[in-house]
Design an enzyme around this catalytic site. Structure first.
Site, PDB file in Angstrom:
ATOM      1  N   THR A 216       1.036 -20.927  99.679  1.00 15.42           N
ATOM      2  CA  THR A 216       2.160 -20.031  99.977  1.00 15.42           C
ATOM      3  C   THR A 216       2.956 -19.758  98.699  1.00 15.42           C
ATOM      4  O   THR A 216       3.317 -18.609  98.398  1.00 15.42           O
ATOM      5  CB  THR A 216       3.070 -20.642 101.064  1.00 15.42           C
ATOM      6  OG1 THR A 216       2.249 -21.133 102.127  1.00 15.42           O
ATOM      7  CG2 THR A 216       4.044 -19.624 101.610  1.00 15.42           C
TER       8      THR A 216
ATOM      9  N   GLU B   3       7.603 -32.628  93.591  1.00 15.49           N
ATOM     10  CA  GLU B   3       8.310 -31.655  94.436  1.00 15.49           C
ATOM     11  C   GLU B   3       9.663 -32.220  94.886  1.00 15.49           C
ATOM     12  O   GLU B   3      10.672 -31.523  94.881  1.00 15.49           O
ATOM     13  CB  GLU B   3       7.461 -31.325  95.662  1.00 15.49           C
ATOM     14  CG  GLU B   3       6.205 -30.520  95.333  1.00 15.49           C
ATOM     15  CD  GLU B   3       5.241 -30.340  96.495  1.00 15.49           C
ATOM     16  OE1 GLU B   3       4.394 -29.459  96.408  1.00 15.49           O
ATOM     17  OE2 GLU B   3       5.330 -31.091  97.481  1.00 15.49           O
TER      18      GLU B   3
HETATM   19  C1  5RP Z   1       1.887 -29.545  98.129  1.00 14.34           C
HETATM   20  C2  5RP Z   1       2.733 -29.207  99.298  1.00 14.34           C
HETATM   21  C3  5RP Z   1       2.629 -27.818  99.845  1.00 14.34           C
HETATM   22  O1  5RP Z   1       3.885 -27.254  99.893  1.00 14.34           O
HETATM   23  C4  5RP Z   1       2.075 -27.878 101.231  1.00 14.34           C
HETATM   24  O2  5RP Z   1       0.823 -28.572 101.197  1.00 14.34           O
HETATM   25  C5  5RP Z   1       1.869 -26.483 101.811  1.00 14.34           C
HETATM   26  O3  5RP Z   1       0.844 -25.831 101.155  1.00 14.34           O
HETATM   27  P1  5RP Z   1       0.309 -24.415 101.600  1.00 14.34           P
HETATM   28  O4  5RP Z   1       1.365 -23.423 101.242  1.00 14.34           O
HETATM   29  O5  5RP Z   1      -0.955 -24.261 100.800  1.00 14.34           O
HETATM   30  O6  5RP Z   1       0.028 -24.459 103.075  1.00 14.34           O
HETATM   31  O7  5RP Z   1       3.489 -29.979  99.793  1.00 14.34           O
HETATM   32  O8  5RP Z   1       2.022 -30.885  97.785  1.00 14.34           O
END
Ligand code: 5RP
Length: 225
Positions: A39, A109
Site C-alpha cells: 500500500t 516502523e
Molecule cells: C510491514 C507492514 C505493512 O504495513 C503491512 O504488512 C501491510 O502491508 P501491505 O500494504 O503490503 O498489505 O507492517 O512491516
C-alpha cells in the site's frame, strides 16, 4: 470509488485509491515518515508530485524506493520530531489499534511512528477486523539467541509461534509469527510481549495506534479518527 458494470474494485485499486487520498494530506516542504509494504508503495510512486524536504524510511526497501525516485532520505537522529508518518497495516480494529509487521519492518516502523506527531494509516477493507490477531499472526522481532526462549514464553501465553525461516530484519534479528494469541486487550498484550527478555518489538500498535485511518472500500475512502 466508481466502477463500471457493477464490478467490484480489486484490492490493488483500493490500495491505489487510499494512497491517492493520503497524498492529499501531505504538505509541501515536509519531512515525511514513510512506512513499508504494497500500500505504501502506491504512495511512494505518487510522492514526486509533492515537493518534500525529505523522507525518513521505515525499512531498507522503502529507503531504496525513495532514493530511486530522487527523494532525499534522512536520518531520524538528524530530523527531530516528524510532522507526519504514513504507513499501512495488516489488521486494524475500531479503536484504530493495529497489527503490523507482515513485511518484517515493525520495529523501525514503530520507531518512526513514535517520533511523529501524527500517524495516518492506510488500508483497504480486507484489513478491518473485530479483534486483532484472529485472522493474522502477530509478528514479533526477537534477538537471534533468544528465539527458542521467547517462543516457549509465547506458548505459555497460549500462542503458537512460527519461526519466519530465511528472514532477517534490517537490524539483523529474527521474526516469530504468533498464531492464536488472545489479543482481547491489545494494550496489555503489547506490553506483556515486549517484557519477554529477548523481544525487540512486537507488531501490536495499540499504545502507539493510528491517529487517522483511511479505509478504502467500493464506496470510496473513509476517514476515521
Ligand atoms: C510491514 C507492514 C505493512 O504495513 C503491512 O504488512 C501491510 O502491508 P501491505 O500494504 O503490503 O498489505 O507492517 O512491516
Amino acid at each position: 470509488m466508481k466502477t463500471t458494470m457493477n464490478t467490484q474494485p480489486t484490492q490493488q485499486q483500493l490500495k491505489q485509491a487510499v494512497a491517492e487520498k493520503a497524498l492529499t494530506m501531505i504538505e509541501q516542504g515536509m519531512i515525511l515518515g514513510v512506512g513499508t509494504g504494497s500500500t505504501v508503495n502506491c504512495l511512494i510512486d505518487l510522492l514526486p508530485k509533492v515537493n518534500l524536504k525529505g523522507a525518513v524510511a521505515s525499512s531498507k526497501v522503502t529507503e531504496d524506493k525513495l532514493k530511486a525516485l530522487g527523494i532525499e532520505v534522512m536520518d531520524l537522529n538528524q530530523t527531530g520530531e516528524l510532522d507526519l508518518y504514513i504507513d499501512g497495516a495488516d489488521e486494524v480494529n475500531e479503536n484504530l489499534q493495529l497489527i503490523k509487521g507482515g513485511g518484517g519492518a515493525l520495529t523501525r516502523e514503530k520507531i518512526v511512528a513514535a517520533a511523529s506527531k501524527q500517524f495516518i494509516c492506510m488500508v483497504d477493507e480486507s484489513k478491518w477486523v473485530k479483534q486483532l490477531g484472529v485472522g493474522f499472526p502477530l509478528p514479533i522481532e526477537v534477538l537471534p539467541q533468544a528465539r527458542s526462549y521467547v517462543a516457549r514464553e509465547l506458548v505459555k501465553m497460549g500462542g503458537e509461534p512460527v519461526y519466519r525461516e530465511g528472514f532477517v530484519t534490517d537490524y539483523g534479528n529474527l521474526i516469530l509469527d504468533v498464531y492464536d494469541l488472545d489479543i482481547t486487550d491489545p494494550v496489555a498484550i503489547e506490553s506483556r510481549v515486549n517484557n519477554i527478555v529477548g523481544v525487540v518489538c512486537n507488531g501490536i500498535f495499540a499504545k502507539q495506534k493510528a491517529d487517522i485511518l483511511l479505509l478504502a472500500n467500493a464506496d470510496g475512502v473513509k476517514m476515521l479518527k
